[in-house]
Design a protein around this motif. Structure first.
Motif, PDB file in Angstrom:
ATOM      1  N   ILE A  24      91.138  33.588  36.450  1.00  0.00           N
ATOM      2  CA  ILE A  24      90.099  32.662  36.912  1.00  0.00           C
ATOM      3  C   ILE A  24      88.849  33.436  37.345  1.00  0.00           C
ATOM      4  O   ILE A  24      87.722  33.004  37.115  1.00  0.00           O
ATOM      5  N   PHE A  70      88.408  23.225  36.445  1.00  0.00           N
ATOM      6  CA  PHE A  70      88.603  21.927  35.814  1.00  0.00           C
ATOM      7  C   PHE A  70      87.335  21.098  36.037  1.00  0.00           C
ATOM      8  O   PHE A  70      86.778  21.110  37.133  1.00  0.00           O
ATOM      9  N   LEU A 104      88.226  17.791  29.697  1.00  0.00           N
ATOM     10  CA  LEU A 104      89.204  18.883  29.628  1.00  0.00           C
ATOM     11  C   LEU A 104      88.560  20.199  29.238  1.00  0.00           C
ATOM     12  O   LEU A 104      89.029  21.267  29.611  1.00  0.00           O
ATOM     13  N   VAL A 156      89.043  29.087  25.689  1.00  0.00           N
ATOM     14  CA  VAL A 156      90.460  28.768  25.472  1.00  0.00           C
ATOM     15  C   VAL A 156      90.939  29.550  24.263  1.00  0.00           C
ATOM     16  O   VAL A 156      90.264  29.571  23.240  1.00  0.00           O
ATOM     17  N   SER A 157      92.075  30.213  24.421  1.00  0.00           N
ATOM     18  CA  SER A 157      92.596  30.970  23.272  1.00  0.00           C
ATOM     19  C   SER A 157      93.643  30.137  22.558  1.00  0.00           C
ATOM     20  O   SER A 157      94.195  29.222  23.114  1.00  0.00           O
ATOM     21  N   GLU A 205      90.340  19.613  43.957  1.00  0.00           N
ATOM     22  CA  GLU A 205      91.771  19.468  43.675  1.00  0.00           C
ATOM     23  C   GLU A 205      92.081  18.114  43.049  1.00  0.00           C
ATOM     24  O   GLU A 205      92.988  17.976  42.240  1.00  0.00           O
ATOM     25  N   ALA A 232      91.251  18.730  39.544  1.00  0.00           N
ATOM     26  CA  ALA A 232      92.211  19.644  38.920  1.00  0.00           C
ATOM     27  C   ALA A 232      93.501  18.907  38.560  1.00  0.00           C
ATOM     28  O   ALA A 232      93.973  18.984  37.419  1.00  0.00           O
ATOM     29  N   SER A 276      92.883  16.501  35.692  1.00  0.00           N
ATOM     30  CA  SER A 276      92.749  17.185  34.402  1.00  0.00           C
ATOM     31  C   SER A 276      94.102  17.646  33.877  1.00  0.00           C
ATOM     32  O   SER A 276      94.405  17.513  32.692  1.00  0.00           O
ATOM     33  N   MET A 277      94.903  18.196  34.779  1.00  0.00           N
ATOM     34  CA  MET A 277      96.229  18.655  34.344  1.00  0.00           C
ATOM     35  C   MET A 277      97.080  17.474  33.906  1.00  0.00           C
ATOM     36  O   MET A 277      97.879  17.579  32.978  1.00  0.00           O
ATOM     37  N   GLY A 315      97.812  28.152  25.290  1.00  0.00           N
ATOM     38  CA  GLY A 315      96.462  28.549  25.683  1.00  0.00           C
ATOM     39  C   GLY A 315      95.893  27.618  26.753  1.00  0.00           C
ATOM     40  O   GLY A 315      95.228  28.051  27.695  1.00  0.00           O
ATOM     41  N   GLU A 316      96.196  26.330  26.612  1.00  0.00           N
ATOM     42  CA  GLU A 316      95.711  25.349  27.583  1.00  0.00           C
ATOM     43  C   GLU A 316      96.413  25.509  28.925  1.00  0.00           C
ATOM     44  O   GLU A 316      95.814  25.339  29.989  1.00  0.00           O
ATOM     45  N   LYS A 344      97.384  28.020  30.377  1.00  0.00           N
ATOM     46  CA  LYS A 344      96.936  29.162  31.165  1.00  0.00           C
ATOM     47  C   LYS A 344      96.118  28.686  32.373  1.00  0.00           C
ATOM     48  O   LYS A 344      96.234  29.221  33.462  1.00  0.00           O
ATOM     49  N   TYR A 345      95.305  27.648  32.131  1.00  0.00           N
ATOM     50  CA  TYR A 345      94.509  27.113  33.236  1.00  0.00           C
ATOM     51  C   TYR A 345      95.404  26.517  34.332  1.00  0.00           C
ATOM     52  O   TYR A 345      95.072  26.565  35.510  1.00  0.00           O
ATOM     53  N   HIS A 346      96.529  25.952  33.925  1.00  0.00           N
ATOM     54  CA  HIS A 346      97.414  25.325  34.906  1.00  0.00           C
ATOM     55  C   HIS A 346      98.092  26.394  35.763  1.00  0.00           C
ATOM     56  O   HIS A 346      98.138  26.281  36.989  1.00  0.00           O
ATOM     57  N   LEU A 359      97.181  29.544  36.208  1.00  0.00           N
ATOM     58  CA  LEU A 359      96.210  30.299  37.011  1.00  0.00           C
ATOM     59  C   LEU A 359      95.806  29.486  38.239  1.00  0.00           C
ATOM     60  O   LEU A 359      95.618  30.018  39.327  1.00  0.00           O
ATOM     61  N   HIS A 360      95.696  28.182  38.051  1.00  0.00           N
ATOM     62  CA  HIS A 360      95.359  27.305  39.177  1.00  0.00           C
ATOM     63  C   HIS A 360      96.461  27.357  40.241  1.00  0.00           C
ATOM     64  O   HIS A 360      96.194  27.557  41.429  1.00  0.00           O
TER      65      HIS A 360
END
Lengths: 161, 251
Positions: free
Chosen positions: A114, A136, A140, A160-161, B36, B39, B42-43, B129-130, B132-134, B136-137
């Protein structure tokens, strides 16, 4: 068939991302394949995010565009064979994003944590005295940032990878 | 191809994503701070969208339409683990569950990226890949609040102790576990659990939270064979309320 593959791609440049009207689906990188078989045209698309609610809308826009140009046997399918990553946005697309006020994504392999999103360059002043507010965002594919120079919030198209 | 084993695997993954996606969406408008709120919303959208993609895959294998599968089944037909159906509780519980579940989920999709079932492997490569954001959060907040005040550490510890038996239930073997592994669809729950434990240990070691000895935790099982807590059916009733008024309506 009066169109070549390249010409179909050119036609599809008229179809824009419904939420970013300056960015074509071709430059966004979601059109992964065009096949021509006699009078039939088949387009393969892939979503930016699996849960993208705009996908059906974009699919219909592509069909409409083909029909407008006299292609009656048009079909679109969704595939993950060649999955989307933010690196698929073309240079032209990145410039369009920036002009629209969205910071273009950094190369996806640089997104390791992050923290690397902490000082994304501001799309307005290009300064890096910026701060990540939220990975976020309102859709999305966007994150929220704040520029201390402009004293205004901005969004980034997420890597995004 | 052992289709029965493949479907079994797909159902439990999709059901986990759908139910936790719904729970996450319950934070919309109620988050402890705006960031939050966004967040978790989005998740939720990611997870519900990912479940939809897997239900579509099941549809192509001959199962019913995604909407029918999502909205018309009763609790005993769902194969999600019980962890995801538990009520959100306070933010500390939602955060701990988010961390424990999503760490397992991203690891699961890492394995699935090598599935012998090519459509699943392709989808998994995209989804991981998506996710990863979850993760990391989750990691950011667990580290932050797990090292902050006596209250934040105490609350997270209480929720961790409560969630761990359910978290081990994520890895309840499927009735067709051997077939799933033998067909190369997925490496299996045991392998997944081992990697998950290492990741959980590593992250918690950077906080002031205590991880009890794994051997002392009794896993809560049953979710994978349709046995659920009293919390799932009310969730399904609420989720499908509008759909069930007229299942044939065009949306």
């Amino acid at each position: 068939m009066k169109f070549s593959k390249a010409e179909i791609f050119t036609l599809l440049e008229d179809v824009k991302d419904p939420e970013i009207p300056v960015l074509s689906l071709v430059d966004l990188g979601v059109i992964t394949k065009v096949d021509i078989d006699g009078e039939a045209v088949h387009v393969e698309m892939t979503p930016t995010f699996v849960g993208c609610p705009a996908l059906d809308f974009m699919k219909n826009e592509v069909l409409e565009k083909l029909k407008e140009n006299g292609i009656t046997q048009a079909s679109v399918s969704i595939s993950f064979k060649e999955p989307w990553s933010s690196d698929k946005i073309s240079e032209k697309g990145k410039a369009a994003l920036k002009q629209f006020g969205l910071a273009p994504p950094m190369p996806a392999h640089l997104f390791t944590d992050i923290e690397v999103m902490e000082h994304v360059p501001c799309p307005r002043c290009e300064g890096t005295d910026t701060e990540l507010k939220n990975p976020f965002g309102p859709t999305l594919c966007r994150s929220i940032h704040y520029c201390h120079t402009c004293k205004e919030a901005f969004e980034q198209f997420k890597p995004v990878s | 191809m052992n289709e029965l084993a493949l479907k079994e695997l797909l159902y439990k993954i999709a059901d986990d994503q759908l139910i936790l996606g719904h729970r996450n969406s319950e934070w919309t408008g109620f988050g402890p701070l705006l960031e939050e709120d966004i967040a978790f919303s989005s998740m939720a959208q990611d997870k519900v969208g990912q479940s939809y993609a897997i239900y579509q895959m099941l549809n192509q294998l001959g199962e019913q339409e995604p909407d029918t599968v999502a909205f018309m089944r009763n609790a005993n037909q769902f194969h999600n683990c019980q962890l995801v159906e538990l009520p959100n509780g306070e933010y500390d519980f939602s955060l701990i569950r988010h961390f424990l579940y999503d760490t397992a989920e991203i690891t699961r999709f890492d394995f699935l990226a090598n599935s012998s079932y090519e459509p699943l492997a392709q989808l998994a490569r995209k989804i991981k890949g998506e996710l990863k954001y979850h993760t990391l959060h989750a990691n950011t907040w667990i580290k932050k609040l797990g090292n902050a005040t006596e209250e934040s550490i105490g609350r997270l510890q209480g929720s961790l102790n409560k969630a761990l038996p359910y978290a081990l239930g994520i890895f309840e073997p499927s009735p067709l576990e051997q077939e799933i592994i033998a067909s190369g669809f997925f490496a299996g729950e045991e392998v997944l659990k081992k990697q998950w434990m290492e990741k959980v240990e590593l992250l918690l070691s950077q906080t002031q939270l205590n991880l009890p000895d794994w051997k002392t935790i009794q896993p809560v099982l049953g979710g994978r064979v349709g046995q659920h807590t009293e919390h799932l059916q009310p969730l399904l009733d609420e989720m499908s309320e509008v759909f069930r008024i007229d299942p044939s309506a065009e949306w």
